[in-house]
Design a protein around this motif. Structure first.
Motif, PDB file in Angstrom:
ATOM      1  N   LEU A  31      28.981 -28.456  32.981  1.00 38.59           N
ATOM      2  CA  LEU A  31      28.528 -29.848  32.955  1.00 38.59           C
ATOM      3  C   LEU A  31      27.621 -30.177  34.134  1.00 38.59           C
ATOM      4  O   LEU A  31      26.645 -30.915  33.989  1.00 38.59           O
ATOM      5  N   SER A  32      27.936 -29.623  35.290  1.00 37.99           N
ATOM      6  CA  SER A  32      27.118 -29.918  36.469  1.00 37.99           C
ATOM      7  C   SER A  32      25.714 -29.320  36.346  1.00 37.99           C
ATOM      8  O   SER A  32      24.797 -29.771  37.026  1.00 37.99           O
ATOM      9  N   LYS A  33      25.536 -28.357  35.467  1.00 36.78           N
ATOM     10  CA  LYS A  33      24.233 -27.722  35.266  1.00 36.78           C
ATOM     11  C   LYS A  33      23.574 -28.150  33.942  1.00 36.78           C
ATOM     12  O   LYS A  33      22.519 -27.645  33.582  1.00 36.78           O
ATOM     13  N   ARG A  34      24.177 -29.084  33.247  1.00 39.39           N
ATOM     14  CA  ARG A  34      23.715 -29.446  31.899  1.00 39.39           C
ATOM     15  C   ARG A  34      22.251 -29.886  31.875  1.00 39.39           C
ATOM     16  O   ARG A  34      21.488 -29.465  31.003  1.00 39.39           O
ATOM     17  N   GLU A  35      21.866 -30.743  32.785  1.00 42.43           N
ATOM     18  CA  GLU A  35      20.472 -31.208  32.798  1.00 42.43           C
ATOM     19  C   GLU A  35      19.516 -30.056  33.088  1.00 42.43           C
ATOM     20  O   GLU A  35      18.418 -29.992  32.527  1.00 42.43           O
ATOM     21  N   ASN A  36      19.935 -29.133  33.936  1.00 40.52           N
ATOM     22  CA  ASN A  36      19.109 -27.950  34.205  1.00 40.52           C
ATOM     23  C   ASN A  36      18.988 -27.083  32.951  1.00 40.52           C
ATOM     24  O   ASN A  36      17.917 -26.543  32.670  1.00 40.52           O
ATOM     25  N   PHE A  37      20.099 -26.948  32.204  1.00 46.27           N
ATOM     26  CA  PHE A  37      20.049 -26.209  30.945  1.00 46.27           C
ATOM     27  C   PHE A  37      19.075 -26.867  29.970  1.00 46.27           C
ATOM     28  O   PHE A  37      18.309 -26.189  29.295  1.00 46.27           O
ATOM     29  N   ARG A  38      19.140 -28.187  29.884  1.00 47.66           N
ATOM     30  CA  ARG A  38      18.236 -28.895  28.977  1.00 47.66           C
ATOM     31  C   ARG A  38      16.781 -28.618  29.337  1.00 47.66           C
ATOM     32  O   ARG A  38      15.955 -28.383  28.452  1.00 47.66           O
ATOM     33  N   ALA A  39      16.467 -28.649  30.621  1.00 50.58           N
ATOM     34  CA  ALA A  39      15.093 -28.371  31.051  1.00 50.58           C
ATOM     35  C   ALA A  39      14.722 -26.919  30.773  1.00 50.58           C
ATOM     36  O   ALA A  39      13.631 -26.623  30.271  1.00 50.58           O
ATOM     37  N   ALA A  40      15.615 -26.006  31.072  1.00 51.30           N
ATOM     38  CA  ALA A  40      15.322 -24.572  30.915  1.00 51.30           C
ATOM     39  C   ALA A  40      15.218 -24.150  29.455  1.00 51.30           C
ATOM     40  O   ALA A  40      14.440 -23.255  29.114  1.00 51.30           O
ATOM     41  N   PHE A  41      15.990 -24.803  28.579  1.00 51.85           N
ATOM     42  CA  PHE A  41      16.027 -24.433  27.161  1.00 51.85           C
ATOM     43  C   PHE A  41      15.359 -25.484  26.270  1.00 51.85           C
ATOM     44  O   PHE A  41      15.792 -25.727  25.151  1.00 51.85           O
ATOM     45  N   ALA A  42      14.269 -26.084  26.774  1.00 54.04           N
ATOM     46  CA  ALA A  42      13.424 -26.975  25.971  1.00 54.04           C
ATOM     47  C   ALA A  42      14.238 -28.052  25.262  1.00 54.04           C
ATOM     48  O   ALA A  42      14.026 -28.330  24.088  1.00 54.04           O
ATOM     49  N   ASN A  43      15.182 -28.655  25.995  1.00 56.50           N
ATOM     50  CA  ASN A  43      16.072 -29.684  25.449  1.00 56.50           C
ATOM     51  C   ASN A  43      16.790 -29.198  24.189  1.00 56.50           C
ATOM     52  O   ASN A  43      17.096 -29.971  23.296  1.00 56.50           O
ATOM     53  N   PHE A  44      17.030 -27.904  24.142  1.00 56.85           N
ATOM     54  CA  PHE A  44      17.740 -27.270  23.028  1.00 56.85           C
ATOM     55  C   PHE A  44      17.038 -27.484  21.693  1.00 56.85           C
ATOM     56  O   PHE A  44      17.680 -27.563  20.648  1.00 56.85           O
ATOM     57  N   ASP A  45      15.711 -27.533  21.751  1.00 64.53           N
ATOM     58  CA  ASP A  45      14.901 -27.544  20.528  1.00 64.53           C
ATOM     59  C   ASP A  45      14.957 -26.123  19.974  1.00 64.53           C
ATOM     60  O   ASP A  45      14.357 -25.198  20.525  1.00 64.53           O
ATOM     61  N   VAL A  46      15.685 -25.938  18.900  1.00 69.31           N
ATOM     62  CA  VAL A  46      15.969 -24.602  18.384  1.00 69.31           C
ATOM     63  C   VAL A  46      14.685 -23.857  18.013  1.00 69.31           C
ATOM     64  O   VAL A  46      14.581 -22.645  18.225  1.00 69.31           O
ATOM     65  N   ASP A  47      13.686 -24.560  17.493  1.00 68.18           N
ATOM     66  CA  ASP A  47      12.431 -23.893  17.130  1.00 68.18           C
ATOM     67  C   ASP A  47      11.719 -23.346  18.364  1.00 68.18           C
ATOM     68  O   ASP A  47      11.174 -22.244  18.324  1.00 68.18           O
ATOM     69  N   ARG A  48      11.742 -24.109  19.437  1.00 69.52           N
ATOM     70  CA  ARG A  48      11.092 -23.649  20.676  1.00 69.52           C
ATOM     71  C   ARG A  48      11.879 -22.494  21.308  1.00 69.52           C
ATOM     72  O   ARG A  48      11.300 -21.508  21.746  1.00 69.52           O
ATOM     73  N   VAL A  49      13.206 -22.631  21.349  1.00 66.07           N
ATOM     74  CA  VAL A  49      14.024 -21.568  21.957  1.00 66.07           C
ATOM     75  C   VAL A  49      13.884 -20.277  21.153  1.00 66.07           C
ATOM     76  O   VAL A  49      13.816 -19.188  21.732  1.00 66.07           O
ATOM     77  N   ALA A  50      13.769 -20.370  19.846  1.00 66.49           N
ATOM     78  CA  ALA A  50      13.613 -19.174  19.004  1.00 66.49           C
ATOM     79  C   ALA A  50      12.336 -18.418  19.324  1.00 66.49           C
ATOM     80  O   ALA A  50      12.241 -17.215  19.066  1.00 66.49           O
ATOM     81  N   GLN A  51      11.382 -19.095  19.908  1.00 66.84           N
ATOM     82  CA  GLN A  51      10.111 -18.450  20.246  1.00 66.84           C
ATOM     83  C   GLN A  51      10.076 -17.921  21.680  1.00 66.84           C
ATOM     84  O   GLN A  51       9.061 -17.357  22.100  1.00 66.84           O
ATOM     85  N   PHE A  52      11.153 -18.077  22.411  1.00 66.73           N
ATOM     86  CA  PHE A  52      11.197 -17.552  23.777  1.00 66.73           C
ATOM     87  C   PHE A  52      10.959 -16.041  23.730  1.00 66.73           C
ATOM     88  O   PHE A  52      11.430 -15.346  22.827  1.00 66.73           O
ATOM     89  N   ASN A  53      10.244 -15.547  24.731  1.00 61.14           N
ATOM     90  CA  ASN A  53       9.885 -14.136  24.792  1.00 61.14           C
ATOM     91  C   ASN A  53      10.415 -13.496  26.078  1.00 61.14           C
ATOM     92  O   ASN A  53      11.223 -14.101  26.786  1.00 61.14           O
ATOM     93  N   ASP A  54       9.938 -12.298  26.373  1.00 64.57           N
ATOM     94  CA  ASP A  54      10.400 -11.582  27.568  1.00 64.57           C
ATOM     95  C   ASP A  54      10.109 -12.358  28.846  1.00 64.57           C
ATOM     96  O   ASP A  54      10.922 -12.342  29.779  1.00 64.57           O
ATOM     97  N   ASP A  55       8.959 -13.045  28.898  1.00 60.85           N
ATOM     98  CA  ASP A  55       8.644 -13.858  30.083  1.00 60.85           C
ATOM     99  C   ASP A  55       9.658 -14.982  30.256  1.00 60.85           C
ATOM    100  O   ASP A  55      10.058 -15.301  31.375  1.00 60.85           O
ATOM    101  N   ASP A  56      10.078 -15.579  29.138  1.00 61.12           N
ATOM    102  CA  ASP A  56      11.088 -16.628  29.204  1.00 61.12           C
ATOM    103  C   ASP A  56      12.425 -16.070  29.674  1.00 61.12           C
ATOM    104  O   ASP A  56      13.143 -16.713  30.446  1.00 61.12           O
ATOM    105  N   MET A  57      12.748 -14.863  29.220  1.00 53.20           N
ATOM    106  CA  MET A  57      13.992 -14.220  29.679  1.00 53.20           C
ATOM    107  C   MET A  57      13.967 -14.061  31.193  1.00 53.20           C
ATOM    108  O   MET A  57      14.945 -14.393  31.873  1.00 53.20           O
ATOM    109  N   VAL A  58      12.861 -13.579  31.721  1.00 53.05           N
ATOM    110  CA  VAL A  58      12.735 -13.400  33.175  1.00 53.05           C
ATOM    111  C   VAL A  58      12.863 -14.752  33.874  1.00 53.05           C
ATOM    112  O   VAL A  58      13.581 -14.887  34.871  1.00 53.05           O
ATOM    113  N   ARG A  59      12.183 -15.758  33.335  1.00 51.14           N
ATOM    114  CA  ARG A  59      12.244 -17.106  33.915  1.00 51.14           C
ATOM    115  C   ARG A  59      13.687 -17.613  33.940  1.00 51.14           C
ATOM    116  O   ARG A  59      14.154 -18.132  34.961  1.00 51.14           O
TER     117      ARG A  59
END
Length: 187
Positions: free
Chosen positions: A51-79
């Motif tokens: 919970l303390s990291k929830r807002e950071n997760f939202r920023a890191a995972f495109a607000n959990f937009d499943v279509d955007r997260v599905a397109q994450f690539n190796d660069d996103d993994m490193v990030r």
């Protein structure tokens, strides 16, 4: 107000989550994916940490937009693995992206995760009122059944204990203690 033991004397974040989210039925697909991810990330950690990291997760995972997260690539993994604001478990991150890709396939086929999960309980929340936290199970026959079905459908990091917590978070299971006066369903 009397709350479940885990929310009594907790910080504002945990109290708010308990009072306004946990056990509240949702039919929102984005929220379902967010909670799936957060429950996966919690494995082996405390919910307070997540919970303390929830807002950071939202920023890191495109607000959990499943279509955007599905397109994450190796660069996103490193990030993501280098993002100190989230839980940097490479397997959990990889499986989150994998699960997003599975969900996109479902969406293209006209299916949603939320409708799928609710179908296991006939679209009605299962209300349990356990006497103590010790009585609340870590997993149930329902979470075992859902876990098995999700794994067969190709989803990862969805063991029965994670699924149990996820179903509680989504309000499919309402496991507030009997003494808890928070009332989400107007009972």
């Amino acid at each position: 107000m009397t709350r479940c033991d885990w929310a009594e004397n907790a910080d504002d974040l945990m109290t708010h989550y308990h009072d306004y989210e946990w056990g509240v039925p949702t039919k929102d697909e984005r929220e379902t994916f967010e909670l799936m991810t957060l429950e996966m990330m919690q494995a082996g950690l405390s919910w307070q940490t997540v919970l303390s990291k929830r807002e950071n997760f939202r920023a890191a995972f495109a607000n959990f937009d499943v279509d955007r997260v599905a397109q994450f690539n190796d660069d996103d993994m490193v990030r993501l693995v280098n993002d100190a604001g989230i839980i940097r478990n490479k397997l959990k991150i990889k499986d989150t992206i994998h699960n997003a890709r599975q969900l996109v396939e479902w969406h293209h086929a006209g299916r949603t995760m939320n409708a799928y999960l609710w179908s296991f309980v006939g679209d009605q929340p299962v209300i349990n009122r356990y006497p103590t936290m010790a009585d609340v199970p870590a997993q149930t026959p329902l979470s075992q059944q859902v876990s098995k079905a999700l794994k067969q459908a190709g989803f990862k990091f969805v063991g029965p204990t994670i699924v149990q917590s996820w179903l509680e978070a989504l309000g499919i299971l309402d496991d507030h203690l009997a003494k808890c006066t928070v009332n989400h369903l107007g009972e």
